[in-house]
Design an enzyme around this catalytic site. Structure first.
Site, PDB file in Angstrom:
ATOM      1  N   SER A 157      -6.886  -2.185  -3.780  1.00  0.00           N
ATOM      2  CA  SER A 157      -7.877  -2.037  -4.844  1.00  0.00           C
ATOM      3  C   SER A 157      -8.651  -3.333  -5.005  1.00  0.00           C
ATOM      4  O   SER A 157      -8.147  -4.421  -4.699  1.00  0.00           O
ATOM      5  CB  SER A 157      -7.185  -1.700  -6.172  1.00  0.00           C
ATOM      6  N   TYR A 185      -0.280  -3.805 -11.505  1.00  0.00           N
ATOM      7  CA  TYR A 185      -1.193  -3.135 -10.573  1.00  0.00           C
ATOM      8  C   TYR A 185      -1.884  -4.159  -9.681  1.00  0.00           C
ATOM      9  O   TYR A 185      -1.921  -4.027  -8.453  1.00  0.00           O
ATOM     10  CB  TYR A 185      -2.221  -2.319 -11.353  1.00  0.00           C
TER      11      TYR A 185
END
Length: 274
Positions: A157, A185
């Site tokens: 990401s 994350y």
């Protein structure tokens, strides 16, 4: 000698395994691989849905497809998954290591850093990083045994490259819930990039290419406030659409990228350029 550049993208007679294959992006990735000729193995947690989606791929693209239930954080499940693929298709040529955790406890997942529980941290890491390791290990070992090389693509990401701008989350909702990007994350997605680079050099002599596909934000249920704030930070002025992520995967999966390994291909509308 005339070269068919279009033919470099042809995936016929290739078998591609896609973890997280039922996600918003995962379904697009599976469809793209099938359209370019690959047999597709849809790996996810819902037995009925993986089977139904695999059947739809076969019907829509006239390619073989198989749905397999697998918890990528389980060594036993991962080993069984690879065995099922080999029993059905004989070989694995492409791995899209794409699964990421959808926490069952969203309150814990979106908790402030100061209050974040170690249990939730480990829960997310067990899929986002441990799962990447286990699947890459098992499929990579199979590719080594085959002796024909292969292509492994691991999804990361933009927030594995950059810290999120926390201001964009003020008044922002996802499926009517307040959201943020938790540290776990970012940490897990940054680790994916490191793992890809390591494996690219580790397996280079085996002709197994390993690359990272890093994605920017895609429209997937965020409210208008979030979309506007996010778009204001992107040179192209908008969030991405799921289908716009597919072409980069096809490039990395195919012989079109035969001299590309250890790289991070970023599809983010230019966000990381600022």
């Amino acid at each position: 000698m005339k070269i068919s550049y279009k033919g470099l993208f042809n995936l016929e007679n290739k078998t591609a395994v896609v973890t997280g294959g039922l996600g918003i992006l995962g379904r697009r990735f599976c469809a793209g691989l099938a359209e370019f000729g690959a047999n597709v193995v849809v790996v996810d947690l819902d037995e009925k849905e993986t089977t139904t989606f695999a059947e739809a791929l076969m019907k829509n693209y006239q390619r073989k497809a198989l749905g397999i239930v697998c918890d990528v954080s389980s060594p036993k499940d991962v080993k069984a998954m690879v065995a099922k693929v080999i029993a059905c298709f004989g070989e694995i040529h492409i791995l899209h290591n794409n699964a990421a955790s959808k926490s069952k406890d969203l309150k814990a997942f979106f908790a402030p850093f100061e209050e974040y529980s170690l249990d939730e941290w480990r829960n997310i890491m067990s899929v986002n990083l441990d799962g990447m390791f286990l699947v890459a290990q098992a499929v990579g070992a199979q590719m080594v045994r085959q002796g024909k090389g292969g292509s492994i693509i691991q999804t990361s990401s933009i927030y594995g490259m950059l810290a999120p701008n926390h201001g964009i989350y003020e008044g922002s909702l996802y499926l009517d819930r307040k959201i943020n990007t938790p540290a776990v994350y970012t940490a897990s997605k940054a680790a994916v990039m490191g793992l890809s680079k390591y494996l690219a050099t580790y397996w280079a002599e085996k002709k197994i290419r390993v690359n990272t596909l890093t994605l920017g934000g895609n429209e997937s249920g965020q409210n208008n406030t979030f979309q506007k704030k996010y778009a204001a930070r992107v040179p192209l002025g908008r969030m991405g659409q799921p289908e716009e992520m597919v072409a980069a995967l096809i490039f990395l999966a195919s012989e079109a990228s035969s001299y590309v390994t250890g790289q991070n291909i970023v599809v983010d509308g230019g966000l990381s350029a600022w």
